[in-house]
Enzyme design. Structure first.
Site, short mmCIF file in Angstrom:
data_model
loop_
_atom_site.label_atom_id
_atom_site.label_comp_id
_atom_site.label_asym_id
_atom_site.label_seq_id
_atom_site.Cartn_x
_atom_site.Cartn_y
_atom_site.Cartn_z
N ASN A 162 0.86 -1.18 0.00
CA ASN A 162 0.00 0.00 0.00
C ASN A 162 0.89 1.23 0.00
O ASN A 162 1.37 1.68 1.04
CB ASN A 162 -0.92 -0.02 1.22
N GLU A 163 1.13 1.74 -1.18
CA GLU A 163 2.07 2.84 -1.36
C GLU A 163 1.41 4.17 -1.01
O GLU A 163 0.18 4.22 -0.82
CB GLU A 163 2.54 2.86 -2.83
N PRO A 164 2.19 5.26 -0.91
CA PRO A 164 1.60 6.57 -0.63
C PRO A 164 0.41 6.84 -1.54
O PRO A 164 0.45 6.57 -2.75
CB PRO A 164 2.76 7.53 -0.92
N SER A 166 -2.56 5.47 -0.75
CA SER A 166 -3.54 4.39 -0.50
C SER A 166 -4.59 4.86 0.49
O SER A 166 -4.27 5.53 1.48
CB SER A 166 -2.84 3.17 0.09
#
Ligand code: F6R
Length: 667
Positions: A162-164, A166
């Site tokens: 869950n990258e920036p 998300s």
């Protein structure tokens, strides 16, 4: 790590955080907690659902769980697992696949029923992914949800993938990987273009629904993002901050990863401190930086404005503190890293006697010596010390195939030019075979070992050239080829007795007065940390021998970090000419120029990183109000308690007893 706070007045940490002296202790604790939960459920005849992560963070947890299974009868028959994520696309048999990772680290060694294991499928057609993800969620729920979720944290602040950006209500889905995450993944892939752009990951909501969450963080390279995750505002830009809302999360860090938490970085901001000289130095350098003033210009008002009035009230006036700390830093600067003969050494970092010292510079890889301490290396030689350099590992995986090919072709052409008959000898045939293996990328164990041999020898030649440039004769250059490194992969074997004995034997032969080693704690699983551990353990083996009392250990930092100024005990200025010579020594490492394999996550070349870092340090000293130099290299002394006790009487050195945020520190 020393806790400097007498009372915690106001906590800035928004998640319960436990700090362990070493990653292994924290990991073993988490593994035992998981084992306890598994056993409890077994007693109730119930299953338990574990959410699992891959990467370096949980490896020791898995190792301990395997040990508990093998040695303490922990069964996994009632365990159901769901892995957080998998690269997309990814073949489960590929060495980078998370399926393979989980099998190698856990599932192949325990009695979990195969049907209880769930890992997102990286082989699906794009069109199938959405449905598959919904089904993954449904399966988790059908087993009653995740009981215990293990998490690592990425340097983007991601959990799972869950990258920036998300969202809090995200579920299992296909995502794009952040550029930084891809760069970090580069260490596992041969070529940049092989690193997937996508992954399938559980969502934030899936993770937050777990009943208990353990977030693990080991090593200084995680310190920056962990501080944000634990102390920062909740934001989708740092998805791990969502964990602050979880009712049953605990964070487990080692001292390196905890370094930037306010309780260590600026403890005076959150409570009453136990002031000692080290903490005062840390506070004063911090204040000088914040106030933008050199130390001797700091006033009582500056101390008050930045929350340090406690220090001036309890200790001394700002004037006295300023002078004391200025002198302390001034005394770290020396152009005589091996000690200055016939000089008063009361306030110098090194002893004046003997005039000529025996020195060993340990270099984890074949270029760390010149990158990290090339200037000091030259000075030691120029000032008449008997300097030995010991390359701890072969560094053979960090050479491109095309480089090996170049050297093999050269060798063949050379013998051909000398005499055509030589090409048909066993030697010539062997060379031709090795060349073919490289061209065909033959990965069979014997062929791969041949190629690694060539690559290791290339690095040997480069290291020899670099050391020679610093003035060393051949007999003082040692190649240790420590066996733990020789896996041909980025993952190494654990440190063994053979490795430690190699170091101890060299130390016994040379009986050094000074030992220099890479004191990198940035990556607790990395080669530098293992090489340092080998040196610590070798010291344990030799500590009863008389010469060992005198063998001071000086730590330099590898290519990535510098010591914070308050931890530096010896700062060696480098003149512009010396800096150029240092650059030349780094240039000898031709195979490492222009993006070597596994370059880490800094796109600058090694000589640029080294020069930037050495100049930055000189600037930091200048900003504090000390003399202005072109560049500086820095060292921190490791003080073994047994060495301090037996300190020779004719050394008048003013030894600081310095608590350090490190596990081996005597305090
Ligand atoms: C792995 C995962 C990632 C990692 C994170 C940290 O399944 O989901 O979030 O936990 O990238 O990786 P390491 O532990 O290798 O630093």
């Amino acid at each position: 790590m020393r806790n400097y706070l007498k009372y915690q007045l106001r906590s800035v940490e928004k998640m319960p955080t436990k700090i362990w002296p070493k990653a292994k202790e924290g990991s073993d604790h988490v593994a035992r907690s998981i084992a306890l939960a598994i056993r409890q459920r077994q007693q109730e005849n119930q299953h338990i659902v574990l959410g699992l992560a891959t990467g370096s963070s949980p490896i020791q947890v898995y190792r301990e769980l395997v040990r508990l299974h093998k040695e303490e009868d922990l069964s996994f028959h009632n365990v159901i697992t769901f892995n957080l994520d998998e690269y997309y696309p990814m073949d489960p048999g590929a060495i980078q696949s998370y399926v393979r990772f989980m099998n190698e680290h856990l599932f192949d060694h325990i009695d979990i029923p195969k049907e209880n294991v769930h890992i997102p499928d990286g082989t699906l057609d794009m069109a199938e992914v959405e449905k598959y993800c919904q089904e993954y969620e449904r399966k988790i729920n059908s087993h009653g949800g995740i009981d215990i979720q293990l998490l690592g944290i990425g340097r983007t602040g991601h959990i799972g993938f869950n990258e920036p950006g998300s969202w809090e209500n995200s579920e299992t889905r296909m995502v794009r990987l952040d550029a930084l995450t891809r760069r970090d993944a580069a260490k596992d892939f041969d070529r940049e273009q092989d690193i997937p752009y996508r992954a399938i990951t559980m969502g934030i909501k899936t993770i937050m629904n777990a009943k208990k969450i353990y977030l693990l963080g080991w090593g200084q390279h995680k310190a920056y993002i962990l501080q944000k995750a634990i102390e920062g505002e909740i934001t989708p830009n740092i998805p791990s901050t969502y964990l602050q809302k979880h009712p049953n999360v605990s964070v487990h860090l080692d001292t390196g990863a905890a370094e930037l938490l306010t309780r260590f970085d600026a403890p005076w901001l959150i409570g009453i401190c136990n002031w000692d000289e080290d903490l005062i130095c840390k506070a004063v350098t911090w204040l000088s930086d914040r106030a933008g003033k050199p130390i001797l210009k700091l006033t009582n008002e500056d101390y008050a404005e930045y929350g340090l009035s406690d220090l001036t009230i309890e200790q001394a006036s700002s004037y006295d503190i300023n002078i004391r700390m200025f002198n302390r830093l001034q005394h770290t600067i020396t152009g005589w890293p091996g000690g200055k003969p016939n000089a008063d050494d009361t306030t110098r970092p090194e002893r004046r006697t003997p005039d000529s010292k025996r020195v060993i510079i340990f270099s984890p890889h074949p270029d760390d010596d010149v990158i990290s301490m090339g200037g000091t290396f030259q000075r030691l030689v120029d000032q008449g010390h008997e300097v030995h350099v010991a390359y701890q590992t072969s560094g053979n995986i960090a050479v491109h195939d095309h480089h090996a090919r170049l050297f093999l072709e050269f060798s063949l052409e050379l013998i051909n030019a000398k005499s055509k008959e030589l090409v048909n000898t066993d030697y010539g045939k062997e060379l031709s075979k090795m060349l073919r293996q490289v061209i065909q990328k033959n990965e069979k164990p014997k062929a791969a070992a041949d190629t690694r041999l060539v690559k290791g020898l290339i690095r040997r030649g480069e290291a020899r050239a670099g050391a020679r440039l610093c003035g060393l004769p051949e007999k003082q250059i040692h190649f240790l080829d420590m066996p733990f490194y020789e896996t041909g992969k980025t993952r190494k074997k654990p440190l063994g007795n053979e490795d430690i004995n190699i170091i101890a034997d060299l130390m016994r032969t040379i009986k050094p007065h000074q030992v220099y080693a890479a004191g990198d704690l940035a990556d607790p699983h990395g080669t530098h940390a293992t090489c340092l551990e080998a040196i610590f353990q070798a010291y344990e083996l030799v500590k009863k021998e008389a010469w060992a009392q005198e063998a001071w250990l000086w730590l330099y930092r590898g290519a990535w970090h510098e010591w914070p100024v308050y931890e530096i005990e010896m700062a060696v200025p480098i003149s512009p000419t010396e800096l150029l010579k240092k650059r030349d020594a780094i240039f000898m490492h031709q195979s490492q120029k222009d993006r070597p394999p596994f370059p880490g996550n800094d796109s600058r070349e090694f000589w640029q990183r080294a020069e930037d870092r050495n100049k930055d340090l000189a600037n930091a000293y200048r900003r504090l109000g000390l003399a202005e130099y072109e560049a500086m290299e820095a060292f921190s002394r490791w003080k073994f308690p047994w060495q301090e006790a037996g300190k020779s009487v004719n050394h008048t050195h003013n030894s600081k007893s310095k608590p350090k945020p490190r596990a081996h520190s005597k305090s």
